[in-house]
Write an enzyme that holds these catalytic residues in place. Sequence first.
Site, PDB file in Angstrom:
ATOM      1  N   ARG A   1      43.419   1.707  26.747  1.00 51.88           N
ATOM      2  CA  ARG A   1      43.893   2.932  26.118  1.00 51.88           C
ATOM      3  C   ARG A   1      43.385   3.165  24.701  1.00 51.88           C
ATOM      4  O   ARG A   1      43.601   4.229  24.150  1.00 51.88           O
ATOM      5  CB  ARG A   1      45.428   2.927  26.084  1.00 51.88           C
ATOM      6  CG  ARG A   1      46.022   2.924  27.470  1.00 51.88           C
ATOM      7  CD  ARG A   1      47.530   2.953  27.400  1.00 51.88           C
ATOM      8  NE  ARG A   1      48.092   2.872  28.710  1.00 51.88           N
ATOM      9  CZ  ARG A   1      48.240   3.906  29.529  1.00 51.88           C
ATOM     10  NH1 ARG A   1      47.867   5.089  29.170  1.00 51.88           N
ATOM     11  NH2 ARG A   1      48.756   3.745  30.715  1.00 51.88           N
TER      12      ARG A   1
ATOM     13  N   CYS B   1      38.037  11.455  35.279  1.00 48.09           N
ATOM     14  CA  CYS B   1      39.499  11.508  35.286  1.00 48.09           C
ATOM     15  C   CYS B   1      39.976  12.219  34.021  1.00 48.09           C
ATOM     16  O   CYS B   1      39.547  11.904  32.924  1.00 48.09           O
ATOM     17  CB  CYS B   1      40.109  10.114  35.348  1.00 48.09           C
ATOM     18  SG  CYS B   1      40.022   9.372  36.982  1.00 48.09           S
TER      19      CYS B   1
ATOM     20  N   GLU C   1      42.943  11.972  29.056  1.00 51.96           N
ATOM     21  CA  GLU C   1      42.042  10.856  28.815  1.00 51.96           C
ATOM     22  C   GLU C   1      40.755  11.396  28.183  1.00 51.96           C
ATOM     23  O   GLU C   1      40.052  10.688  27.483  1.00 51.96           O
ATOM     24  CB  GLU C   1      41.728  10.161  30.154  1.00 51.96           C
ATOM     25  CG  GLU C   1      40.987   8.884  30.045  1.00 51.96           C
ATOM     26  CD  GLU C   1      41.083   8.063  31.307  1.00 51.96           C
ATOM     27  OE1 GLU C   1      41.300   6.848  31.163  1.00 51.96           O
ATOM     28  OE2 GLU C   1      40.965   8.603  32.411  1.00 51.96           O
TER      29      GLU C   1
END
Length: 158
Positions: free
Chosen positions: A7, A57, A150
Amino acid sequence: PGHYSYRTSPFQSMSDFFAIVAGTFELEANAEAKLRARRYMQKRSTSQPLTERSAGCVFRNPQVPRQQGGGGSGSERDGGTEQTNLSAGALIDKAGLKGVSLGSAQVSPVHANYLVSKGPSSHSSRDMKELIDLVKRKIETDTGICLQEEIRIIPYVE
């Protein structure tokens, strides 16, 4: 040198940073790795819209406390609390959004965490942003989970 993980990276905190456009890697030949990579690409070709125009994504897999998440895609300790990673794609699919279109933007019918561009449009970036917002609102309304992008959206400035 900074902290890299699923992350985070040092690049995220740079206010004047927009994109990595090139990289250099030093690798060694490995027959087993080549075979694994070939199998992985075969799997990806059936589970991801590789031939469509997309940014990959769109949403991070959300982390929620284990009791809220139920069966997730993995777990980890975060500040002493057991966390479960949920699949953003599975949440979007379960919300009935797979295949939904808004203008030229569509939630991929192949993998719900991919938003794809379905043709030329002078409003394609606006359509994509509106579809992202629609998906986020629906998931938050249905589950109470706030999806985070993201991808990084770079505003257009004339």
